[in-house]
Design a protein around this motif. Structure first.
Motif: not given
Ligand SMILES: Cc1ncc(C[n+]2csc(CCOP(=O)(O)OP(=O)(O)O)c2C)c(N)n1
Ligand SMILES: Cc1ncc(C[n+]2csc(CCOP(=O)(O)OP(=O)(O)O)c2C)c(N)n1
Ligand code: SF4
Ligand code: SF4
Ligand code: SF4
Ligand code: SF4
Ligand code: SF4
Ligand code: SF4
Ligand SMILES: [Mg+2]
Ligand SMILES: [Mg+2]
Lengths: 352, 184, 250, 71, 352, 250, 184, 71
Positions: A78-79, A103, A105, A108, A120, A169, A306, E130
């Motif tokens: 993961s991230s 990944n 995610m 972050g 990411d 994710d 994001s 990330n």
């Protein structure tokens, strides 16, 4: 094969096994730890090997070795763990070796949070390692799709000789949905005659990473980009959801696209002519989807978990940044359906 | 069947996650689309644990239930406080009344107070099956899956050496179901 | 008339790019000869490092992969797990193995990976131009310790054989050198033994070669060999640090 | 003592002198006249006392030496 | 101070010292090893500390500590070494700590080559770690500019609380040009009251990286993005070269911009109305330069030592990807002036 | 009437998030008490890891920084070099220190960084849910070694004190535990001594605490302490592994 | 002064890089823009080493000389072969004639064959100062910097304990300069 | 033997029983009736034999115990 209810993390592990992967090298990290946990007991049952590496750096370099040795091989993280793998991913990309990287995610940057995120994108799609390269990036929006994409990832990796990153994710990793496993390879795969197997009575094989002469290094790079051009031509994938009559289009992938899907049903009920383009490949980005629609759509509404990492790709695809409105949540927050409905109404106004 | 959005919440260890899982399993066995989505994270250790289950006849969009829930099962007070507001009109709140109570009346929802801990302790000598008792109440109260499907689900979830748990689970389920039937 | 010494076929004909008198060339030859003598050159796969020996893949006449700096033991792990019946070895410098790659070598050793590591300790970062390595001796000059390594300022050297010997995973650890013909003979014996133990599947084997870097030491090749004998070996004593085959023999 | 013969591959030799330094019979010297294509003075045989001990070859980093035993 | 002829790598080391940096943590790698080599002897002379870290990963985490302790701190590396630092850079970015990172890029990907390259644009500008974050990225085109930018980098880092990456390449690191060192801080810098210094009789200080609650993590992210918005508004920097009457504009940064500059003089001699926009900040990307010129310019000719990593940013800035032509060399090849002249002529045709 | 035991002021009032009976809480207290008694809590800066103790920064009533997984020794190095007059310590779990952070701890030790590392060896990855650690005992169950660790399959445990003792950099290395009140007393003595040595600027100090993870061990806290005494300590013997202050005293 | 583009090339160890550095230094001392740009890389070890020097009155664009060079100094044959073609019209090729020779005539360039190794060995007992002898020939042959500026540059480049090298360097420089003056 | 008194902070206590297990005088027990806000049965004092040895406090991971010596 009947459907079973499985956690995303375990389902992708099983998908790998079904696709013939027998090697996993990884390191625990929330919210993907069930992938190594599952494979630690399941791989040995089918004669495979699970190694808990000492770190993500070691894990990705084990993958490099196993891929070089000709195996189907998986790692997941993961991230921040994927951030650590960047140098290694660059090596594998440079060597043109097939490998699958998952990944799951989380929010972050840095250590961030363990809740789901989609931040990411840049690291994965633009490339978080040095040099010119691309990896194929697949973005599932459900556990079933994660399963299917992991299976496909192995084929794409072998076919093109490149890492394939399945970018999901924490939510997809942690949730359960019914899944079935029907692995059918749709590519014609050449035998891996280049692999490290001991030369026996044949020619020795070398996997190189230092191409010290710039001319050779450039030629090497160019050969990669010829391959990438083929991938861009052939592998763009996306879903169009209610786009037939749409005047507005959401653009969203993975988990956030599911929230959008729910939002669309509310918005359609309210009379909005709105649909969604859901990229299933992030690299190659499904530019074709936009080329087709370009004129028809008044606004693209990009929704991500994001701060808007996909916006530039959408802008590049539709060639008008002014057509894009963005709504994002970050740091592990999953947007609620209501928010997206509201966002849609704000953008579309009375424009039904 | 309309899309059913259910939220099960409680302390870690109260079995909220497996309650949700059985429900989702039953939905799947009936051929519906289902999703089961847990909260995860450090708060799970000794803290709260909750999951969202959706059962639908259409592909499921958001697997997280943040509004319009049909049913919230609150196994303790913090969970009740946290999730009661996501209930939609006509939604059902199922409360483990041994550990929680709705403090202010809320319009447009139905409340079922089930003394699930007490019931479980009386019948099974511990609060272990409170979750399944509440599940019984859920199935009776909202239109999701059939009782037989839950029975089926038990046989899938409790496989192999765990099969011995099925009878008690079935019993607990019926207790909750009947309690809800006779409610008020 | 009999040829009593000629170039092994387990090396290619590619000309070595090493500086005159660099011991990398000697050790390459020993590895190749050992494999040839064991009849395993056709089964061998080398994981080569980043360091002056980054092109060892071109010189070894068997399969090879260029690894990321320090990660050869991880990459070799990946290979060996896929091909447990092949001879997999890493060839690493002291910057590669004892600095950036510390975790990878320790964990490959602790796991008891059935690979062989040839560790070239020349007390310096050769390829990048003479920076301090973890094994640079106190007082020895480096481009990042121009006045000579001062343990108070630059930290203390690491003795890798000693460190790895505290682990349960390795089955054979020996430190050798190549500063005299006799040492060369012993070095080859050690390398061959390590590879032989790997072939038997007994566990992780490790041979450290106290080596030279005439260019960055600023010494002629001949003086470099003297330096090895006079300064390096007293600090890095030669000998067997672990050998379960011997212990079992007891 | 066995009689031997060494042959130096002058193309490969880098004039490092390691062979010279270990020969018990002082058979080898760096040439003071020849320069090879890489710009090095290669080693050359200066007497025929070679005993085929292979010490020189063992030390040669560039595999430039072949040793034969004359029997 | 009289000019001295210095190698880029040593000059940036001296620049750091002049700017008050007293801590360097790094690991050797070609073509930047003269930076640590120089600082290993020069820092102690001014009471500073040089530590050769065991790896790039350790180096960047030492930087994290020293930055958290309130110091001006530098690390430097080259492409694959910077790839390894990505996780750590993400941590420093997340914590909002000031630090300066120099990347003397080489050709990639993977181990690549040691010759100069510019293919770390994505990793650096888009973000190779990330999560949602940005670092300020400065791109010098000469040794003097590298010196000036390193000095400025410390001020920007302290002012905004963010890592600043000086993105140069092996050529700039290895070449010598006359330089002078005139450090003047143009920012008003607040005292680092947040630093780890031992609490003494005051409040304890904490530097956090795990913000486990998504809401808090999002708020934390948003606060970063408020800062980024200020940076985008205030810190875009670029040079316009012969743009007054230009109908065509090269876009190029760093070393490749110098080749372009030479090419322009040939092209101007041949009668072409051509100039150059040279981004000096890559993040924030100097969008303002393009907004200003937009209509006037027929084509933007992007020249890079990469496969075109900056193209999307140029496209986004001018909002028309069709206006962009790209010429790139990769894998460590520095383009020759002739090639660029030819490329220019090809794009501009008879259009003088 | 005198208070003979109360909570140290070098801990904050924030409630610990640890599972019931987790020994992290005990060790936190010991570190805090030692600093308070030395009068150094105001001068202390802690580098805390990724692991269950990732929030130690909230509990310690002194400056602290959350480090990247495994890198606390590097981050602490950065801090200490800037503030050589402060007490800088790392607090790390076994996954953090002995797995991903292997290189960082070995090199901080080899450099002789004047920091103190408190190493919490609970034989498991606590935070992430019970995966195998480098220190998981043979036979001990983990979510990535469900049948129990088999050294043949999962590799061998690493004994960190023993490994670090081969280096010249460390000046004090001791392994303690907290499974009985007497061990707690000894653990505190060791931690205090390590910090005291740091204060004197003598070099790198290291205290390993054989600890527990009731949750992932699947044992009650009381049974966990028994497990420490019966299984962990025989494998990880308590005692002083290195002490140059004692040697100098001789 | 027109922009001067000079390329010095030879084996590693022949002093091509420092020859270029002295030239660049002299240019700087005269107030010109200068750049010195080496090749670097593994081929430097025992292989070839070359550098490009530009002296100009305008800001310097490309520091790499790939065409239009005014002067190429070839200290050995591979360097001559590699770089002769970058000379522009009227460019000067300065050859260390002990180790290299132009094989085919080339139009539009001037060739100076300087037996620099021999000259150096005769005067200084070794080939060490061949590079500076060639530098003398360069300065005489093209219009870059003044002789005095080279002298100045020596004092900057050979600082402190290295000052003892200055006399020999000056001498070598003059030897080369005069050789070129008297050439053919 | 000294006489002592222990006080348990019930809010902090997580009912881990470590204190109980080490008390030489069996002064402590987990409550079977009380549940604190976090859902744990806290330790409680069940007799007054405490000798202020502080063993319980030393073992308490949550700093829930204060010990006084009565003099
Ligand atoms: C990630 C990364 N960091 C740094 C480098 C640069 N580098 C190449 S070789 C080397 C050290 C080589 O020294 P050593 O391992 O001792 O080998 P030697 O050359 O002495 O044989 C370094 C630091 C790199 N290529 N990659
Ligand atoms: C780079 C990276 N990899 C993995 C993780 C996930 N992770 C968090 S804590 C941890 C292990 C914790 O175990 P340990 O260090 O033994 O501490 P404990 O929880 O047992 O005290 C891991 C693998 C991470 N946060 N970052
Ligand atoms: S630099 Fe040193 S190690 Fe590298 S080839 Fe030359 S002598 Fe050998
Ligand atoms: S074989 Fe022995 S005697 Fe003959 S040349 Fe070589 S070293 Fe001398
Ligand atoms: S050892 Fe080999 S390379 Fe060196 S001088 Fe002798 S023959 Fe030449
Ligand atoms: S998981 Fe284990 S180590 Fe972590 S707090 Fe709980 S008991 Fe302690
Ligand atoms: S102080 Fe000693 S005697 Fe008193 S309760 Fe605690 S352990 Fe028991
Ligand atoms: S040791 Fe502390 S937390 Fe545990 S039961 Fe006793 S008082 Fe409570
Ligand atoms: Mg070395
Ligand atoms: Mg642990």
């Amino acid at each position: 094969m009947a459907k079973v209810l499985m956690k995303g993390n375990e389902a992708v592990g099983k998908a790998a096994i079904e696709a013939g992967c027998r090697y996993f090298f990884g390191y625990p990290i929330t919210p993907q730890s069930e992938v190594p946990e599952y494979l630690s007991s399941e791989l040995p049952k089918v004669g495979g090997v699970f190694v808990q590496a000492e770190s993500e750096v070691a894990a990705i370099n084990m993958v490099y070795g196993a891929a070089g040795a000709g195996a189907r091989v998986l790692t997941s993280s993961s991230s921040p763990g994927i951030a650590l793998k960047q140098e290694g991913i660059g090596y594998i990309s440079n060597a043109g070796l097939p490998a699958v990287i998952i990944n799951m995610m989380r929010g972050g940057p840095g250590l961030g949070t363990i809740q789901p995120g989609q931040a990411d994108y840049n690291m994965t799609v633009k490339g978080g390692s040095n040099g010119d390269y691309h990896d194929i990036v697949l973005a599932p929006a459900s556990v079933q799709e994660a399963v299917d994409m992991v299976m496909e990832a192995f084929d794409l990796a072998d076919y093109y000789g490149t890492p394939v990153i399945v970018l999901a994710d924490g939510l997809i990793g942690q949730m359960m949905e019914p899944v079935e496993f029907n692995y059918v390879c749709k590519k014609e795969l050449a035998p891996k005659t280049w692999a490290l197997t001991g030369k026996g009575d044949g020619e020795k094989h070398m996997i190189q990473n230092l191409v010290i002469e710039p001319d050779e290094c450039e030629a090497w790079n160019k050969s990669h980009f010829e391959k990438y051009a083929v991938i861009e031509a052939n592998e763009q994938a996306w879903e169009e959801y209610l786009m037939e009559d749409a005047e507005y289009a959401f653009v969203s992938y993975g988990t956030s696209s599911r929230i959008v899907r729910s939002a669309i049903s509310y918005l359609r009920e309210a009379g909005y002519k709105v649909g969604m383009i859901r990229p299933k490949t992030l690299w190659p980005f499904p530019a074709k989807a936009f080329e087709k629609l370009d004129k028809k759509i008044k606004k693209y509404m990009d929704v991500e978990m994001s701060m808007g990492q996909m916006v530039q790709d959408v802008a590049y695809a539709c060639n008008d940044k002014n057509k894009i409105e963005f709504y994002g949540r970050t740091g592990g927050v999953v947007p609620a359906v209501d928010e997206i409905v509201e966002f849609g109404k704000r953008v579309m106004g009375g424009d039904k | 069947m309309n899309t059913q959005r259910i939220c099960c919440a409680g302390f870690g260890g109260q079995g909220t996650l497996s309650m949700g899982k059985i429900l989702a399993y039953a939905g799947m066995l009936e051929g519906h689309e289902v999703s089961w989505c847990p909260s995860y994270g450090p708060e799970m250790r000794g803290g709260t644990a909750n999951c969202h289950v959706i059962v639908s006849d259409e592909p499921i969009g958001s697997p997280v239930v943040t509004s319009d829930a049909n049913c919230v099962i609150a196994m303790n007070q913090p969970s009740l406080d946290k999730f009661v507001d996501i209930l939609g009109k006509g939604g059902v709140l199922i409360v483990n009344s041994d550990l929680a109570a709705l403090k202010e009346d809320k319009a447009d929802i139905r409340v079922l107070n089930v003394p699930a801990n007490t019931m479980s302790t009386q019948e099974f000598g511990g609060a272990k099956l409170a979750n399944i008792i509440l599940l019984g109440a859920v199935i009776q109260s909202i239109n999701t899956v059939k009782v037989e499907s839950i029975d089926d689900a038990f046989t899938h979830v409790f496989e192999g050496s765990k099969a011995k748990f099925i009878p008690d689970n079935k019993k607990a389920f019926i207790m909750g179901y009947e309690f809800a039937q006779n409610y008020k | 008339m009999a040829v009593v010494f000629q170039k092994t076929k387990a090396l290619t004909d590619v000309k070595l790019h090493y500086c005159p008198g660099c011991a990398h060339g000697i050790v390459h030859r020993l590895v190749a000869e050992a494999l040839e003598e064991l009849g395993e050159d056709k089964n061998a796969i080398a994981a080569v490092p980043v360091g002056c020996s980054v092109f060892a893949n071109k010189y070894f006449n068997f399969d090879a992969i260029q690894c990321a700096h320090g990660r050869a033991p991880a990459t070799a792990t990946g290979i060996k797990r896929v091909h447990p019946d092949k001879i997999v070895l890493t060839y690493q410098g002291d910057g590669d193995l004892a600095s950036i790659g510390t975790a990878e070598i320790i964990h490959a050793a602790a796991r008891g990976e059935k690979i062989t590591t040839i560790f070239i300790n020349n007390g310096i970062y050769g390829m990048t131009g003479g920076q301090m390595a973890p094994t640079t001796l106190p007082g020895m000059k480096a481009t990042t310790a121009k006045a000579g390594r001062d343990p108070k300022i630059n930290g203390n050297p690491i003795r890798v054989c000693e460190m790895l010997s505290t682990l349960d995973g390795p089955v054979y650890i020996e430190r050798v050198s190549v500063s005299t013909p006799a040492q060369v003979t012993q070095a080859k014996r050690a390398i061959k033994k390590a590879l032989e133990i790997q072939r038997q599947g007994l566990g992780f084997t490790f041979v450290e070669v106290v080596s030279t870097c005439p260019t960055n030491w600023g010494l002629t090749p001949v003086k470099s060999m003297e330096f090895v004998r006079e300064k390096m070996i007293p600090y890095y004593p030669l000998g067997v640090y672990k050998d379960i085959t011997a212990e079992e023999g007891k | 003592m066995a009689k031997g013969r060494v042959t130096i591959n002058e193309t490969l030799c880098k004039g490092c002198e390691l062979c010279v330094s270990v020969c018990p019979k002082h058979v080898l010297q760096l040439s003071t006249t020849k320069i090879n294509a890489s710009g090095y003075n290669p080693a050359e045989v200066v007497n025929d006392d070679c005993i085929a001990c292979t010490s020189c070859a063992k030390m040669c980093p560039d595999c430039a030496i072949t040793v034969e035993k004359l029997d």
